[in-house]
Design a protein around this motif. Structure first.
Motif, PDB file in Angstrom:
ATOM      1  N   LEU A   1       0.824  -1.203   0.000  1.00 55.80           N
ATOM      2  CA  LEU A   1       0.000   0.000   0.000  1.00 55.80           C
ATOM      3  C   LEU A   1       0.863   1.261   0.000  1.00 55.80           C
ATOM      4  O   LEU A   1       0.492   2.260  -0.598  1.00 55.80           O
ATOM      5  CB  LEU A   1      -0.957  -0.006   1.186  1.00 55.80           C
ATOM      6  CG  LEU A   1      -2.042   1.074   1.162  1.00 55.80           C
ATOM      7  CD1 LEU A   1      -2.844   1.010  -0.138  1.00 55.80           C
ATOM      8  CD2 LEU A   1      -2.959   0.923   2.340  1.00 55.80           C
ATOM      9  N   SER A   2       2.032   1.232   0.623  1.00 56.70           N
ATOM     10  CA  SER A   2       2.902   2.410   0.617  1.00 56.70           C
ATOM     11  C   SER A   2       3.424   2.711  -0.785  1.00 56.70           C
ATOM     12  O   SER A   2       3.726   3.850  -1.113  1.00 56.70           O
ATOM     13  CB  SER A   2       4.073   2.225   1.576  1.00 56.70           C
ATOM     14  OG  SER A   2       4.894   1.161   1.145  1.00 56.70           O
ATOM     15  N   ILE A   3       3.529   1.696  -1.635  1.00 58.24           N
ATOM     16  CA  ILE A   3       3.958   1.917  -3.013  1.00 58.24           C
ATOM     17  C   ILE A   3       2.799   2.448  -3.839  1.00 58.24           C
ATOM     18  O   ILE A   3       2.973   3.268  -4.718  1.00 58.24           O
ATOM     19  CB  ILE A   3       4.482   0.604  -3.636  1.00 58.24           C
ATOM     20  CG1 ILE A   3       5.754   0.158  -2.930  1.00 58.24           C
ATOM     21  CG2 ILE A   3       4.757   0.780  -5.118  1.00 58.24           C
ATOM     22  CD1 ILE A   3       6.240  -1.202  -3.363  1.00 58.24           C
ATOM     23  N   ILE A   4       1.594   1.999  -3.536  1.00 61.77           N
ATOM     24  CA  ILE A   4       0.434   2.401  -4.324  1.00 61.77           C
ATOM     25  C   ILE A   4      -0.069   3.765  -3.865  1.00 61.77           C
ATOM     26  O   ILE A   4      -0.136   4.686  -4.650  1.00 61.77           O
ATOM     27  CB  ILE A   4      -0.680   1.342  -4.236  1.00 61.77           C
ATOM     28  CG1 ILE A   4      -0.177   0.019  -4.814  1.00 61.77           C
ATOM     29  CG2 ILE A   4      -1.912   1.806  -4.988  1.00 61.77           C
ATOM     30  CD1 ILE A   4      -1.099  -1.136  -4.586  1.00 61.77           C
ATOM     31  N   SER A   5      -0.437   3.906  -2.622  1.00 58.47           N
ATOM     32  CA  SER A   5      -0.999   5.130  -2.038  1.00 58.47           C
ATOM     33  C   SER A   5      -1.675   6.009  -3.089  1.00 58.47           C
ATOM     34  O   SER A   5      -1.228   7.105  -3.362  1.00 58.47           O
ATOM     35  CB  SER A   5       0.080   5.909  -1.281  1.00 58.47           C
ATOM     36  OG  SER A   5       1.159   6.245  -2.123  1.00 58.47           O
ATOM     37  N   PRO A   6      -2.768   5.519  -3.707  1.00 55.32           N
ATOM     38  CA  PRO A   6      -3.343   6.216  -4.856  1.00 55.32           C
ATOM     39  C   PRO A   6      -4.040   7.522  -4.509  1.00 55.32           C
ATOM     40  O   PRO A   6      -4.663   7.656  -3.468  1.00 55.32           O
ATOM     41  CB  PRO A   6      -4.350   5.198  -5.392  1.00 55.32           C
ATOM     42  CG  PRO A   6      -4.728   4.386  -4.216  1.00 55.32           C
ATOM     43  CD  PRO A   6      -3.512   4.336  -3.336  1.00 55.32           C
ATOM     44  N   LEU A   7      -3.883   8.462  -5.402  1.00 51.22           N
ATOM     45  CA  LEU A   7      -4.589   9.742  -5.345  1.00 51.22           C
ATOM     46  C   LEU A   7      -4.916  10.154  -6.762  1.00 51.22           C
ATOM     47  O   LEU A   7      -4.087  10.020  -7.653  1.00 51.22           O
ATOM     48  CB  LEU A   7      -3.725  10.830  -4.721  1.00 51.22           C
ATOM     49  CG  LEU A   7      -3.635  10.853  -3.218  1.00 51.22           C
ATOM     50  CD1 LEU A   7      -2.681  11.942  -2.783  1.00 51.22           C
ATOM     51  CD2 LEU A   7      -4.985  11.081  -2.590  1.00 51.22           C
ATOM     52  N   GLY A   8      -6.067  10.676  -6.983  1.00 44.94           N
ATOM     53  CA  GLY A   8      -6.435  11.147  -8.312  1.00 44.94           C
ATOM     54  C   GLY A   8      -6.487  10.009  -9.310  1.00 44.94           C
ATOM     55  O   GLY A   8      -5.508   9.311  -9.498  1.00 44.94           O
ATOM     56  N   VAL A   9      -7.624   9.796  -9.921  1.00 43.99           N
ATOM     57  CA  VAL A   9      -7.786   8.732 -10.907  1.00 43.99           C
ATOM     58  C   VAL A   9      -8.393   9.335 -12.165  1.00 43.99           C
ATOM     59  O   VAL A   9      -9.320  10.139 -12.087  1.00 43.99           O
ATOM     60  CB  VAL A   9      -8.707   7.605 -10.375  1.00 43.99           C
ATOM     61  CG1 VAL A   9      -8.932   6.550 -11.427  1.00 43.99           C
ATOM     62  CG2 VAL A   9      -8.127   6.990  -9.112  1.00 43.99           C
ATOM     63  N   ALA A  10      -7.860   8.939 -13.317  1.00 42.70           N
ATOM     64  CA  ALA A  10      -8.392   9.399 -14.604  1.00 42.70           C
ATOM     65  C   ALA A  10      -8.449   8.211 -15.555  1.00 42.70           C
ATOM     66  O   ALA A  10      -7.696   7.243 -15.401  1.00 42.70           O
ATOM     67  CB  ALA A  10      -7.507  10.494 -15.184  1.00 42.70           C
ATOM     68  N   TYR A  11      -9.328   8.303 -16.541  1.00 43.87           N
ATOM     69  CA  TYR A  11      -9.409   7.292 -17.593  1.00 43.87           C
ATOM     70  C   TYR A  11      -8.977   7.932 -18.904  1.00 43.87           C
ATOM     71  O   TYR A  11      -9.482   8.989 -19.288  1.00 43.87           O
ATOM     72  CB  TYR A  11     -10.832   6.749 -17.728  1.00 43.87           C
ATOM     73  CG  TYR A  11     -10.969   5.803 -18.894  1.00 43.87           C
ATOM     74  CD1 TYR A  11     -10.566   4.478 -18.778  1.00 43.87           C
ATOM     75  CD2 TYR A  11     -11.454   6.243 -20.122  1.00 43.87           C
ATOM     76  CE1 TYR A  11     -10.662   3.600 -19.852  1.00 43.87           C
ATOM     77  CE2 TYR A  11     -11.550   5.374 -21.202  1.00 43.87           C
ATOM     78  CZ  TYR A  11     -11.145   4.058 -21.059  1.00 43.87           C
ATOM     79  OH  TYR A  11     -11.225   3.202 -22.126  1.00 43.87           O
ATOM     80  N   ALA A  12      -8.026   7.304 -19.588  1.00 43.14           N
ATOM     81  CA  ALA A  12      -7.572   7.784 -20.895  1.00 43.14           C
ATOM     82  C   ALA A  12      -6.839   6.658 -21.607  1.00 43.14           C
ATOM     83  O   ALA A  12      -6.145   5.858 -20.966  1.00 43.14           O
ATOM     84  CB  ALA A  12      -6.652   8.993 -20.745  1.00 43.14           C
ATOM     85  N   GLY A  13      -6.984   6.592 -22.901  1.00 40.13           N
ATOM     86  CA  GLY A  13      -6.231   5.637 -23.697  1.00 40.13           C
ATOM     87  C   GLY A  13      -6.445   4.185 -23.321  1.00 40.13           C
ATOM     88  O   GLY A  13      -5.523   3.380 -23.411  1.00 40.13           O
ATOM     89  N   GLY A  14      -7.658   3.823 -22.877  1.00 37.70           N
ATOM     90  CA  GLY A  14      -7.947   2.440 -22.516  1.00 37.70           C
ATOM     91  C   GLY A  14      -7.373   1.998 -21.189  1.00 37.70           C
ATOM     92  O   GLY A  14      -7.290   0.804 -20.904  1.00 37.70           O
ATOM     93  N   SER A  15      -6.965   2.954 -20.357  1.00 31.84           N
ATOM     94  CA  SER A  15      -6.390   2.629 -19.045  1.00 31.84           C
ATOM     95  C   SER A  15      -6.906   3.573 -17.976  1.00 31.84           C
ATOM     96  O   SER A  15      -7.297   4.702 -18.263  1.00 31.84           O
ATOM     97  CB  SER A  15      -4.858   2.747 -19.084  1.00 31.84           C
ATOM     98  OG  SER A  15      -4.290   1.766 -19.899  1.00 31.84           O
ATOM     99  N   LEU A  16      -6.889   3.080 -16.741  1.00 29.64           N
ATOM    100  CA  LEU A  16      -7.056   3.944 -15.579  1.00 29.64           C
ATOM    101  C   LEU A  16      -5.659   4.401 -15.172  1.00 29.64           C
ATOM    102  O   LEU A  16      -4.712   3.613 -15.183  1.00 29.64           O
ATOM    103  CB  LEU A  16      -7.717   3.192 -14.425  1.00 29.64           C
ATOM    104  CG  LEU A  16      -9.177   2.821 -14.628  1.00 29.64           C
ATOM    105  CD1 LEU A  16      -9.659   1.956 -13.466  1.00 29.64           C
ATOM    106  CD2 LEU A  16     -10.038   4.055 -14.769  1.00 29.64           C
ATOM    107  N   TRP A  17      -5.539   5.664 -14.806  1.00 28.86           N
ATOM    108  CA  TRP A  17      -4.259   6.254 -14.402  1.00 28.86           C
ATOM    109  C   TRP A  17      -4.418   6.798 -12.991  1.00 28.86           C
ATOM    110  O   TRP A  17      -5.404   7.478 -12.696  1.00 28.86           O
ATOM    111  CB  TRP A  17      -3.882   7.378 -15.359  1.00 28.86           C
ATOM    112  CG  TRP A  17      -3.711   6.913 -16.766  1.00 28.86           C
ATOM    113  CD1 TRP A  17      -4.692   6.766 -17.715  1.00 28.86           C
ATOM    114  CD2 TRP A  17      -2.496   6.508 -17.385  1.00 28.86           C
ATOM    115  NE1 TRP A  17      -4.157   6.304 -18.878  1.00 28.86           N
ATOM    116  CE2 TRP A  17      -2.810   6.134 -18.711  1.00 28.86           C
ATOM    117  CE3 TRP A  17      -1.168   6.408 -16.951  1.00 28.86           C
ATOM    118  CZ2 TRP A  17      -1.852   5.679 -19.605  1.00 28.86           C
ATOM    119  CZ3 TRP A  17      -0.217   5.972 -17.842  1.00 28.86           C
ATOM    120  CH2 TRP A  17      -0.555   5.609 -19.147  1.00 28.86           C
TER     121      TRP A  17
END
Length: 93
Positions: A2-18
């Motif tokens: 989880l310390s490597i992921i720690s996600p913030l802000g999500v967007a969809y573009a180019g067939g992927s979630l970022w």
């Protein structure tokens, strides 16, 4: 992990979630096919720009990301440096 992921802000573009990662200091890409993952997560810019706070889709289909490097200056009592916090445009190929 989880310390490597720690996600913030999500967007969809180019067939992927970022997703940006503060602790992991990277931009995560998760290829998707409709509601399902279509591949393993891919880490981009690992440690290159520091913590990535926000990810958004630009009108031209590229990504805008923001970095969050002045947190250390704020909490550590040091002066912010040029380039600490940036808005970057990532063109997807």
């Amino acid at each position: 992990m989880l310390s490597i992921i720690s996600p913030l802000g999500v967007a969809y573009a180019g067939g992927s979630l970022w997703m940006g990662a503060l602790g992991g200091q990277r931009l995560w890409q998760l290829p998707v096919d409709g509601p399902r993952a279509a591949g393993d997560p891919i880490a981009h810019y690992v440690g290159e720009y520091g913590p990535i706070r926000t990810v958004g889709t630009a009108p031209d289909g590229s990504l805008w990301i923001t970095t969050s490097n002045t947190d250390g200056a704020t909490w550590g009592g040091t002066e912010p440096r040029p380039g600490d916090d940036r808005i970057l445009r990532i063109v997807l190929s």
